[in-house]
Motif scaffolding. Structure first.
Motif, mmCIF file in Angstrom:
data_model
loop_
_atom_site.group_PDB
_atom_site.id
_atom_site.type_symbol
_atom_site.label_atom_id
_atom_site.label_comp_id
_atom_site.label_asym_id
_atom_site.label_seq_id
_atom_site.Cartn_x
_atom_site.Cartn_y
_atom_site.Cartn_z
ATOM 1 N N ALA A 56 0.930 -1.064 0.014
ATOM 2 C CA ALA A 56 0.137 -0.082 0.064
ATOM 3 C C ALA A 56 0.847 1.064 -0.140
ATOM 4 C CB ALA A 56 -0.979 -0.127 1.245
ATOM 5 N N ASN A 57 0.119 2.220 -0.409
ATOM 6 C CA ASN A 57 0.900 3.696 -0.529
ATOM 7 C C ASN A 57 0.720 4.179 0.915
ATOM 8 O OD1 ASN A 57 2.145 6.153 -0.986
ATOM 9 N ND2 ASN A 57 0.528 6.880 -1.976
ATOM 10 N N VAL A 58 1.649 4.073 1.873
ATOM 11 C CA VAL A 58 1.685 4.336 3.531
ATOM 12 C C VAL A 58 2.586 5.775 3.645
ATOM 13 C CG1 VAL A 58 2.079 3.934 5.610
ATOM 14 C CG2 VAL A 58 1.558 1.974 3.908
ATOM 15 N N GLU A 59 1.962 6.815 4.166
ATOM 16 C CA GLU A 59 2.633 7.961 4.313
ATOM 17 C C GLU A 59 3.071 7.913 5.667
ATOM 18 O OE1 GLU A 59 1.502 12.711 5.424
ATOM 19 O OE2 GLU A 59 0.230 11.505 4.220
ATOM 20 N N PHE A 60 4.517 8.184 6.041
ATOM 21 C CA PHE A 60 5.125 7.909 7.153
ATOM 22 C C PHE A 60 6.469 8.929 7.202
ATOM 23 C CE2 PHE A 60 7.356 4.872 4.580
ATOM 24 C CZ PHE A 60 8.491 4.779 5.048
ATOM 25 N N ASP A 61 6.971 9.091 8.166
ATOM 26 C CA ASP A 61 8.261 9.825 8.340
ATOM 27 C C ASP A 61 9.404 9.100 8.888
ATOM 28 O OD1 ASP A 61 7.401 12.994 7.994
ATOM 29 O OD2 ASP A 61 5.890 11.815 9.556
ATOM 30 N N VAL A 62 9.302 8.181 9.754
ATOM 31 C CA VAL A 62 10.355 7.206 10.358
ATOM 32 C C VAL A 62 9.944 5.868 10.583
ATOM 33 C CG1 VAL A 62 11.511 6.744 12.446
ATOM 34 C CG2 VAL A 62 10.986 9.100 11.823
ATOM 35 N N THR A 65 11.078 6.652 -2.648
ATOM 36 C CA THR A 65 10.275 7.314 -1.436
ATOM 37 C C THR A 65 10.898 7.076 -0.123
ATOM 38 O OG1 THR A 65 8.339 7.594 -3.082
ATOM 39 C CG2 THR A 65 7.894 7.663 -0.492
ATOM 40 N N TRP A 66 11.031 5.818 0.153
ATOM 41 C CA TRP A 66 11.337 5.326 1.373
ATOM 42 C C TRP A 66 12.743 5.833 1.706
ATOM 43 C CZ3 TRP A 66 9.819 -0.320 -0.260
ATOM 44 C CH2 TRP A 66 8.485 -0.532 -0.181
ATOM 45 N N ASN A 67 13.726 5.797 0.933
ATOM 46 C CA ASN A 67 15.094 6.305 1.122
ATOM 47 C C ASN A 67 15.023 7.880 1.700
ATOM 48 O OD1 ASN A 67 16.204 4.000 1.063
ATOM 49 N ND2 ASN A 67 16.935 4.246 -1.132
ATOM 50 N N SER A 68 13.967 8.484 1.190
ATOM 51 C CA SER A 68 13.893 10.006 1.741
ATOM 52 C C SER A 68 13.380 10.242 3.133
ATOM 53 C CB SER A 68 13.083 10.532 0.820
ATOM 54 O OG SER A 68 11.613 10.494 0.896
ATOM 55 N N LYS A 69 12.936 8.992 3.619
ATOM 56 C CA LYS A 69 12.718 9.090 5.256
ATOM 57 C C LYS A 69 13.664 8.490 5.914
ATOM 58 C CE LYS A 69 8.460 9.393 3.109
ATOM 59 N NZ LYS A 69 7.891 10.780 3.212
ATOM 60 N N GLU A 70 13.175 8.626 7.156
ATOM 61 C CA GLU A 70 14.377 7.968 8.455
ATOM 62 C C GLU A 70 14.050 6.497 8.476
ATOM 63 O OE1 GLU A 70 16.748 9.517 9.842
ATOM 64 O OE2 GLU A 70 16.334 11.566 9.820
ATOM 65 N N LEU A 71 14.955 5.479 8.017
ATOM 66 C CA LEU A 71 14.770 4.102 8.175
ATOM 67 C C LEU A 71 15.898 3.441 9.110
ATOM 68 C CD1 LEU A 71 14.509 3.183 4.229
ATOM 69 C CD2 LEU A 71 12.641 3.735 5.891
ATOM 70 N N TYR A 72 15.447 2.869 10.176
ATOM 71 C CA TYR A 72 16.501 2.473 10.975
ATOM 72 C C TYR A 72 16.198 0.910 11.057
ATOM 73 C CZ TYR A 72 17.736 7.012 12.400
ATOM 74 O OH TYR A 72 18.158 8.299 12.807
ATOM 75 N N GLY A 129 18.085 -2.102 -2.542
ATOM 76 C CA GLY A 129 18.752 -0.604 -2.717
ATOM 77 C C GLY A 129 18.079 0.493 -1.670
ATOM 78 N N LEU A 130 17.931 -0.084 -0.338
ATOM 79 C CA LEU A 130 17.724 0.663 0.668
ATOM 80 C C LEU A 130 18.859 1.362 1.646
ATOM 81 C CD1 LEU A 130 14.817 -2.068 2.035
ATOM 82 C CD2 LEU A 130 14.336 0.252 0.889
ATOM 83 N N LYS A 131 18.523 2.383 1.949
ATOM 84 C CA LYS A 131 19.406 3.131 2.838
ATOM 85 C C LYS A 131 18.913 3.126 4.207
ATOM 86 C CE LYS A 131 20.777 6.215 -0.972
ATOM 87 N NZ LYS A 131 20.910 7.476 -1.253
ATOM 88 N N LEU A 132 19.333 2.037 5.081
ATOM 89 C CA LEU A 132 19.079 1.969 6.413
ATOM 90 C C LEU A 132 20.156 2.222 7.417
ATOM 91 C CD1 LEU A 132 16.821 0.073 5.351
ATOM 92 C CD2 LEU A 132 17.345 -1.572 7.250
ATOM 93 N N ASN A 133 19.618 3.017 8.487
ATOM 94 C CA ASN A 133 20.760 3.482 9.440
ATOM 95 C C ASN A 133 20.841 2.259 10.394
ATOM 96 O OD1 ASN A 133 21.192 6.369 8.841
ATOM 97 N ND2 ASN A 133 18.902 6.182 9.080
ATOM 98 N N TYR A 134 21.799 1.726 10.569
ATOM 99 C CA TYR A 134 21.933 0.422 11.541
ATOM 100 C C TYR A 134 22.498 0.576 12.817
ATOM 101 C CZ TYR A 134 22.081 -2.509 7.136
ATOM 102 O OH TYR A 134 21.467 -3.265 5.927
ATOM 103 N N LYS A 135 21.628 0.330 13.728
ATOM 104 C CA LYS A 135 22.295 0.594 15.197
ATOM 105 C C LYS A 135 22.152 -0.792 16.146
ATOM 106 C CE LYS A 135 20.855 3.093 19.240
ATOM 107 N NZ LYS A 135 19.887 4.231 19.789
ATOM 108 N N MET A 136 23.509 -0.892 16.469
ATOM 109 C CA MET A 136 23.668 -2.516 17.363
ATOM 110 C C MET A 136 23.708 -1.931 18.709
ATOM 111 S SD MET A 136 26.246 -5.518 17.072
ATOM 112 C CE MET A 136 27.560 -4.427 17.855
ATOM 113 N N PHE A 137 22.930 -2.791 19.622
ATOM 114 C CA PHE A 137 23.130 -2.396 20.983
ATOM 115 C C PHE A 137 23.504 -3.546 21.599
ATOM 116 C CE2 PHE A 137 18.745 -3.684 19.723
ATOM 117 C CZ PHE A 137 18.448 -4.558 20.796
ATOM 118 N N GLN A 138 23.831 -3.605 22.913
ATOM 119 C CA GLN A 138 24.201 -4.593 23.758
ATOM 120 C C GLN A 138 22.644 -5.413 24.419
ATOM 121 O OE1 GLN A 138 26.621 -3.052 26.907
ATOM 122 N NE2 GLN A 138 28.604 -3.884 25.709
#
Length: 218
Positions: A131-137, A158-165, A191-200
Motif C-alpha cells: 500500500a501507499n503509506v505516508e510516514f516519516d520514520v 520514496t522510502w530512502n527519503s525517510k528515516e529508516l532504522y 537498494g534501501l538506505k538503512l541506519n544500522y544501530k547495534m546495542f548490547q
C-alpha cells in the motif's frame, strides 16, 4: 476425486490498543506491530518514557493461538507460509485502515513513526510494499527485510527519503553473523538506505534503546 481449495472474504473483528492523551494535538503518531507470539499491549508497556507529545497505536495480528498449550495465554501472529498472499493482503488492509483513521485526526506537522519488532518489522515492510503509506520514520527493531518480494524503484526512492532504522542486539539468537550478512545483502539488493544501530542485548524490546533511538531522530 481430488479436493480443491476455495477462498471467501469474511468480516473479522480485529483488535488494536492505544496509549496517549490526545490524537488531535500529538506531535508523534506511532503505528506499532508486535512480534511473533506477542500481543499488542506488550509493546505499549515499553513506551512508559513517552510523554503527552506521543500517541501510540499498537495493532494486533489477526491470527491467534495458545502459547505452549491451551492452558497458557493466547498470543498472536501476523502470517504463516500457508495462504501467505491472502494473509498479507488482510493484514495490509487492516493496517491501512488504522493508518487512515488516525492520519485524518492529527495535525499537518505531526510525524508518523512506524515501528515493528521481529515479525512485526517484516510485516511493516510487506505493508509498505502492498500500500501507499505516508510516514516519516520506520524503526525496524530486530526484524527482517523480505527477500521474496521486489520493491519498485519508486517505492525505494520514496522510502530512502525517510528515516529508516534497523536496530538489533549483539546477543540476538536470531541474528547470527551469517544472518546479519544475509540481511545486509537483502537490503543492498533492494537498494534501501538503512541506519544500522547495534546495542548490547538479546532478542527483546528494551525501553531505553527505543527511547535513545527516538532522541537521536528528534
Amino acid at each position: 476425486m481430488e479436493f480443491r481449495e476455495h477462498n471467501i472474504k469474511v468480516t473479522k473483528t480485529a483488535q488494536y490498543y492505544t496509549k496517549g492523551e490526545s490524537i488531535e494535538t500529538c506531535k508523534y503518531l506511532w503505528i506499532m506491530c508486535h512480534g511473533y507470539g506477542m500481543l499488542a499491549e506488550n509493546i505499549l508497556s515499553k513506551m512508559s518514557w513517552a510523554n503527552k507529545d506521543h500517541f501510540m497505536v499498537s495493532v494486533e495480528g489477526l491470527s491467534k493461538f495458545y502459547w505452549e498449550g491451551m492452558r497458557q495465554k493466547p498470543v498472536a501472529s501476523w502470517m504463516t507460509k500457508k495462504n501467505r498472499l491472502s494473509e498479507i493482503e488482510d493484514f495490509s488492509n487492516f493496517l491501512s485502515a488504522i493508518h487512515t483513521k488516525y492520519k485524518h485526526q492529527i495535525l499537518s506537522d505531526t510525524k508518523i513513526i512506524l515501528f515493528g519488532f521481529s515479525q512485526g518489522g517484516t510485516t511493516v515492510w510487506r505493508w509498505l510494499h502492498h500500500a501507499n503509506v505516508e510516514f516519516d520514520v520506520f524503526i525496524n527493531y530486530a526484524g527482517w527485510v523480505p527477500e521474496d518480494i521486489i520493491f519498485t524503484p519508486e517505492q525505494v526512492q520514496t522510502w530512502n527519503s525517510k528515516e529508516l532504522y534497523m536496530l538489533y542486539g549483539d546477543n540476538d539468537v536470531y541474528l547470527t553473523e551469517d544472518r546479519k550478512t544475509a540481511l545486509r545483502d537483502v537490503v543492498s539488493k533492494h537498494g534501501l538506505k538503512l541506519n544500522y544501530k547495534m546495542f548490547q542485548g538479546e532478542h527483546r524490546i528494551y525501553s531505553k534503546i527505543l527511547e535513545d533511538t527516538f532522541n537521536t531522530i528528534y
